[in-house]
Design a protein around this motif. Structure first.
Motif, PDB file in Angstrom:
ATOM      1  N   VAL A   1       0.844  -1.200   0.000  1.00  0.00           N
ATOM      2  CA  VAL A   1       0.000   0.000   0.000  1.00  0.00           C
ATOM      3  C   VAL A   1       0.880   1.252   0.000  1.00  0.00           C
ATOM      4  O   VAL A   1       0.570   2.234  -0.679  1.00  0.00           O
ATOM      5  CB  VAL A   1      -0.973  -0.010   1.203  1.00  0.00           C
ATOM      6  CG1 VAL A   1      -1.646   1.339   1.391  1.00  0.00           C
ATOM      7  CG2 VAL A   1      -2.015  -1.111   1.024  1.00  0.00           C
ATOM      8  N   TRP A   2       1.996   1.218   0.714  1.00  0.00           N
ATOM      9  CA  TRP A   2       2.895   2.370   0.782  1.00  0.00           C
ATOM     10  C   TRP A   2       3.459   2.696  -0.602  1.00  0.00           C
ATOM     11  O   TRP A   2       3.548   3.870  -0.976  1.00  0.00           O
ATOM     12  CB  TRP A   2       4.019   2.106   1.787  1.00  0.00           C
ATOM     13  CG  TRP A   2       4.744   3.365   2.121  1.00  0.00           C
ATOM     14  CD1 TRP A   2       6.030   3.681   1.814  1.00  0.00           C
ATOM     15  CD2 TRP A   2       4.202   4.492   2.797  1.00  0.00           C
ATOM     16  NE1 TRP A   2       6.326   4.938   2.267  1.00  0.00           N
ATOM     17  CE2 TRP A   2       5.213   5.458   2.870  1.00  0.00           C
ATOM     18  CE3 TRP A   2       2.966   4.778   3.339  1.00  0.00           C
ATOM     19  CZ2 TRP A   2       5.026   6.703   3.462  1.00  0.00           C
ATOM     20  CZ3 TRP A   2       2.776   6.011   3.935  1.00  0.00           C
ATOM     21  CH2 TRP A   2       3.802   6.951   3.993  1.00  0.00           C
ATOM     22  N   ARG A   3       3.821   1.660  -1.372  1.00  0.00           N
ATOM     23  CA  ARG A   3       4.302   1.883  -2.742  1.00  0.00           C
ATOM     24  C   ARG A   3       3.195   2.535  -3.582  1.00  0.00           C
ATOM     25  O   ARG A   3       3.442   3.475  -4.330  1.00  0.00           O
ATOM     26  CB  ARG A   3       4.748   0.575  -3.388  1.00  0.00           C
ATOM     27  CG  ARG A   3       6.128   0.122  -2.955  1.00  0.00           C
ATOM     28  CD  ARG A   3       6.638  -1.041  -3.786  1.00  0.00           C
ATOM     29  NE  ARG A   3       5.776  -2.217  -3.688  1.00  0.00           N
ATOM     30  CZ  ARG A   3       5.849  -3.138  -2.728  1.00  0.00           C
ATOM     31  NH1 ARG A   3       6.767  -3.020  -1.780  1.00  0.00           N
ATOM     32  NH2 ARG A   3       5.043  -4.175  -2.709  1.00  0.00           N
ATOM     33  N   SER A   4       1.967   2.050  -3.428  1.00  0.00           N
ATOM     34  CA  SER A   4       0.835   2.623  -4.171  1.00  0.00           C
ATOM     35  C   SER A   4       0.578   4.069  -3.764  1.00  0.00           C
ATOM     36  O   SER A   4       0.271   4.915  -4.602  1.00  0.00           O
ATOM     37  CB  SER A   4      -0.434   1.793  -3.951  1.00  0.00           C
ATOM     38  OG  SER A   4      -0.271   0.499  -4.467  1.00  0.00           O
ATOM     39  N   ALA A   5       0.706   4.363  -2.471  1.00  0.00           N
ATOM     40  CA  ALA A   5       0.519   5.734  -1.989  1.00  0.00           C
ATOM     41  C   ALA A   5       1.586   6.651  -2.588  1.00  0.00           C
ATOM     42  O   ALA A   5       1.298   7.782  -2.978  1.00  0.00           O
ATOM     43  CB  ALA A   5       0.562   5.789  -0.466  1.00  0.00           C
ATOM     44  N   GLY A   6       2.817   6.158  -2.689  1.00  0.00           N
ATOM     45  CA  GLY A   6       3.897   6.933  -3.298  1.00  0.00           C
ATOM     46  C   GLY A   6       3.622   7.211  -4.768  1.00  0.00           C
ATOM     47  O   GLY A   6       3.843   8.328  -5.255  1.00  0.00           O
ATOM     48  N   GLN A   7       3.098   6.210  -5.481  1.00  0.00           N
ATOM     49  CA  GLN A   7       2.737   6.402  -6.894  1.00  0.00           C
ATOM     50  C   GLN A   7       1.598   7.408  -7.005  1.00  0.00           C
ATOM     51  O   GLN A   7       1.606   8.277  -7.868  1.00  0.00           O
ATOM     52  CB  GLN A   7       2.344   5.072  -7.532  1.00  0.00           C
ATOM     53  CG  GLN A   7       3.500   4.119  -7.680  1.00  0.00           C
ATOM     54  CD  GLN A   7       3.051   2.708  -8.031  1.00  0.00           C
ATOM     55  OE1 GLN A   7       1.873   2.368  -7.978  1.00  0.00           O
ATOM     56  NE2 GLN A   7       4.015   1.867  -8.389  1.00  0.00           N
ATOM     57  N   SER A   8       0.623   7.291  -6.113  1.00  0.00           N
ATOM     58  CA  SER A   8      -0.502   8.217  -6.093  1.00  0.00           C
ATOM     59  C   SER A   8      -0.003   9.644  -5.846  1.00  0.00           C
ATOM     60  O   SER A   8      -0.438  10.584  -6.506  1.00  0.00           O
ATOM     61  CB  SER A   8      -1.499   7.801  -5.009  1.00  0.00           C
ATOM     62  OG  SER A   8      -2.548   8.721  -4.898  1.00  0.00           O
TER      63      SER A   8
END
Length: 180
Positions: A84-91
């Protein structure tokens, strides 16, 4: 890195847990990631902060799970948090300089018909709003569960906005009714 304001911490962790658990429909999960991405940018976070956040999350879940905690769950929660943290960074990278997260106070809830409520909200900070925008919104009754809503009006001179909200069958907050 800036610190997350104390009042945002419970909502941040609730949103993170909801995202890891994969609850809600796809639009609700995307709304949660947008919110996490905005906090990621606001607090000047980076990918390496994910390990610290994952460790804090695992420790918190372990503490509150009590007897139901099993050691193998630590790895599952940690990996979920890092994903989720990787996705938040992409977001965060895609959001650019979009508005940050703000709180609001519900001033009134009026039933417009059987399944639609008109909810008037006074944001703490004036909303930057363009007609057609949708905003991720969550209720304090269900922190971390987000839903996209479009304001029915531009902010009034007093800053209030209205949301015309249709109840969702079996929705987590839909059965909650107030009259006003």
């Amino acid at each position: 890195m800036r610190f997350l304001p104390e009042r945002l911490a419970p909502l941040f962790f609730s949103t993170l847990v909801e995202s890891i658990a994969g609850r809600g429909d796809p639009a609700a999960r995307r709304a949660g990631l947008v919110v996490l991405g905005r906090w990621y940018r606001r607090c000047d976070l980076h990918p390496h902060h994910g390990a610290v956040i994952a460790a804090a999350l695992v420790d918190t879940v372990r503490r509150f799970a009590g007897e139901s905690w099993k050691p193998e769950l630590a790895h599952i929660w940690e990996q979920g948090c890092l994903r989720v943290w990787r996705s938040a960074g992409q977001s965060a990278g895609m959001l650019g300089e979009s508005p940050s997260v703000t709180f609001g106070v519900v001033e009134s809830v009026v039933s417009a018909c059987d399944d639609v409520a008109v909810v008037t909200v006074r944001p703490v900070r004036r909303l930057r709003y363009t007609p057609g925008d949708a905003l991720p919104v969550c209720s304090p009754r269900m922190p971390g569960r987000w839903r996209w809503l479009s304001p029915a009006n531009a902010p009034r001179p007093d800053g209030t906005v209205e949301f015309h909200i249709r109840a969702i069958p079996n929705g987590a907050v839909s059965p909650v009714r107030q009259s006003g």
